[in-house]
Design an enzyme around this catalytic site. Structure first.
Site, mmCIF file in Angstrom:
data_model
loop_
_atom_site.group_PDB
_atom_site.id
_atom_site.type_symbol
_atom_site.label_atom_id
_atom_site.label_comp_id
_atom_site.label_asym_id
_atom_site.label_seq_id
_atom_site.Cartn_x
_atom_site.Cartn_y
_atom_site.Cartn_z
ATOM 1 N N LYS A 76 0.864 -1.180 0.000
ATOM 2 C CA LYS A 76 0.000 0.000 0.000
ATOM 3 C C LYS A 76 0.901 1.231 0.000
ATOM 4 O O LYS A 76 1.939 1.244 0.678
ATOM 5 C CB LYS A 76 -0.887 -0.028 1.249
ATOM 6 N N SER A 151 -9.656 1.859 2.822
ATOM 7 C CA SER A 151 -8.794 2.659 1.994
ATOM 8 C C SER A 151 -7.667 1.876 1.319
ATOM 9 O O SER A 151 -6.985 2.428 0.467
ATOM 10 C CB SER A 151 -8.155 3.759 2.856
ATOM 11 N N SER A 175 -9.974 -0.571 6.961
ATOM 12 C CA SER A 175 -9.409 -0.466 5.611
ATOM 13 C C SER A 175 -8.698 -1.690 5.065
ATOM 14 O O SER A 175 -8.342 -1.708 3.894
ATOM 15 C CB SER A 175 -8.467 0.720 5.531
HETATM 16 N N1 GLN Z 1 -13.300 4.286 6.475
HETATM 17 C C1 GLN Z 1 -12.569 4.635 7.644
HETATM 18 C C2 GLN Z 1 -12.111 6.076 7.559
HETATM 19 O O1 GLN Z 1 -12.341 6.677 6.582
HETATM 20 C C3 GLN Z 1 -11.412 3.701 7.851
HETATM 21 C C4 GLN Z 1 -10.198 4.039 7.076
HETATM 22 C C5 GLN Z 1 -9.025 3.172 7.423
HETATM 23 O O2 GLN Z 1 -9.165 2.129 8.050
HETATM 24 N N2 GLN Z 1 -7.859 3.634 7.038
HETATM 25 O O3 GLN Z 1 -11.530 6.598 8.459
#
Ligand code: GLN
Length: 506
Positions: A76, A151, A175
């Site tokens: 990532k 994400s 994410s």
């Molecule tokens: N959807 C969540 C957020 O926007 C989780 C994102 C993540 O786990 N990086 O914060």
């Protein structure tokens, strides 16, 4: 060969029926043929991959190879990679080549894994759909009009589209698990503190945790084995001195080999999960899940029962407060973490400005996208004098209650099962205009991060539009080996995890 299990690939590498260079070449060819439709990669490092593959072949030849030596992998783009572009999905870092490797990147290099590239992500890991990237949305390999989840959507889509067998991700509020579910692969977020955050660009430090994607639970275990461990450069690395008294009391902080339960031969092969108590939280099944997700989740739970597990109803009474608590704490930490992007030391700097303050304002206005700005504003607000007690402190109190709910549930069961997402993958653009709708999609995942628990998502069938459904399994602290074995036994008895999306190669 890159479609085989890691065990089979490792065996083939040792038998010399395939070389690491051939595997890297295959992976790079798949990326060329498929990524035009998916946009899973921000950077493809062909020269670096081939050099690493040649080094892996040399290690194989001299007999010093480990289980990941020669295996193609994607990181990532939140993980710093020395000399390779590390963008975090943002214009702010669009030209940032990290001067050092993240701890995880270094461990995987040492293990001999071959990095082929860096994957697309929501900007600064803020999002649930992978649409907030400066480099354009990633598309779901099962249906390119749908989101892959976020994400870490680039990593999940890259594994789902069979471009790489394994990839890293991070999970602050879901994410890893969400995109794993929406892309039909397996993803695990371990106990907070087990994977070093050094060199992992910070979003919300008390929640951020590195995790692993693969097609199967067994492959996730092999990848995670190489990612975990003490790092003195991360003050919350759990083998170090934890600041939390409670954590210090927890025995057996050595996670050990995460494949150990998978490798054990069950006493009764027909009921390999006999003795395992699976808790079903009443609140997860009350409402919110779409009918197609519900049907797949119910069927998967029935399969667990056939495998010998017993089902118990548990309650997480404060689960509904997880979203409001999370969406106060995460932006609060983000607003502080992202203050370092000021246009001075690194990152985007506005071309024209009148004075220092104007330079800060313009650089940040130009460098950050809308969602990141929204989080910085919310975070700054909840931390400001006069609102701190009403929002931030309140959210921290909820966080403790949520962790206590899990502790009470784990007195009655060994693992908790439920959905990962309320629905299957939705259409690109469908939720971008309504951030709250987007946040509500995190209802089943964020509580786990607030409590710091390990959890995974594995494929559990298909819902509307033939799109994948994920089942979430949540474990108690340091319960990764057991979680992975439960998913592994499920995958021995079912074939959902072997299904691949039909993609036309360009
Ligand atoms: N959807 C969540 C957020 O926007 C989780 C994102 C993540 O786990 N990086 O914060």
């Amino acid at each position: 060969m890159i479609d085989s299990s890691l065990k089979d690939i490792a065996a083939a590498l040792r038998a010399k029926t395939v070389s690491a260079v051939e595997l890297a070449t295959d992976s790079l060819a798949r990326i060329k043929a498929r990524d035009g439709q998916i946009n899973a990669f921000v950077t493809v490092d062909e020269a670096g991959a081939l050099a690493a593959a040649r080094a892996a072949d040399a290690r194989l030849a001299e007999g010093s190879a480990g289980p990941l030596t020669g295996i193609p992998l994607a990181h990532k783009d939140v993980f710093c990679t020395e000399g390779v572009l590390t963008t975090c999905g943002s214009k702010m870092l669009a030209n940032f080549a990290a001067p050092y490797d993240a701890h995880v990147v270094r461990l995987l290099k040492q293990a001999g894994a071959v990095m082929v590239g860096k994957t697309n992500m929501d900007e600064f890991a803020m999002g649930s759909s992978n649409e907030s990237s400066h480099f354009g949305a990633t598309r779901n390999p099962w249906d390119t009009t749908k989101v892959p989840g976020g994400s870490s959507g680039g990593s999940a889509a890259a594994v789902a589209a069979r471009m790489v067998p394994i990839a890293t991700g991070t999970d602050t509020g879901g994410s890893v698990r969400q995109p794993a579910a929406l892309c039909g692969i397996t993803g695990i977020k371990p106990t907070y503190g087990t994977v070093s955050r050094f060199g992992m660009i910070a979003y919300a430090s008390s929640l951020d945790q590195g995790g692993a994607f693969a097609r199967s639970a067994e492959d996730c275990a092999l990848l995670l084995n190489a990612m975990i461990g003490l790092d003195e450069k991360d003050s919350t690395s759990f083998l170090g001195t934890s600041l939390d008294e409670k954590m210090r009391e927890i025995p057996n902080r050595d996670l050990g080999d995460l494949t150990r339960e998978i490798s054990r031969v069950p006493e009764d092969p027909a009921r390999p999960l006999a003795g395992l108590r699976i808790g079903l939280p009443r609140e997860f099944f009350a409402e919110g899940m779409s009918a197609d997700v519900r049907a797949a989740v119910d069927a998967a739970i029935a399969e667990y029962r056939r495998l010998g597990a017993t089902l118990v109803e548990v309650s997480l009474p404060n689960a509904r407060l997880a979203i409001p608590a999370y969406y106060v704490i995460a932006p609060a930490e983000a607003s502080s973490n992202l203050s370092r992007f000021d246009g001075v030391r690194y990152g985007h700097r506005a071309a024209e400005y009148t004075d220092l303050n104007d330079m800060y304002c313009k650089s940040r206005a130009e460098g950050f996208g809308a969602e990141v700005k929204r989080r910085i504003l919310v975070g700054t607000y909840v931390l400001s004098h006069g609102y701190y007690d009403a929002y931030y402190i309140k959210a921290q109190k909820l966080r403790r209650l949520i962790a206590q709910d899990f502790a009470a549930a784990f007195a009655q069961c060994d693992i908790i099962a439920g959905p990962t997402n309320p629905t299957v993958a939705y259409g690109l653009g469908e939720k971008t205009s309504d951030p709250v709708q987007m946040y509500l999609g995190d209802i089943y995942t964020v509580a786990v991060n607030l409590a710091g628990l390990p959890a995974l998502s594995h494929p559990a069938g298909f819902g509307a539009g033939g799109l994948p459904v994920g089942l979430q399994l949540i474990g108690n602290y340091f319960g990764e080996a057991r979680l992975l074995n439960a998913a592994h036994q499920f995958q021995q008895a079912t074939d959902w995890h072997t299904r691949a999306p039909a993609l036309q190669d360009a």
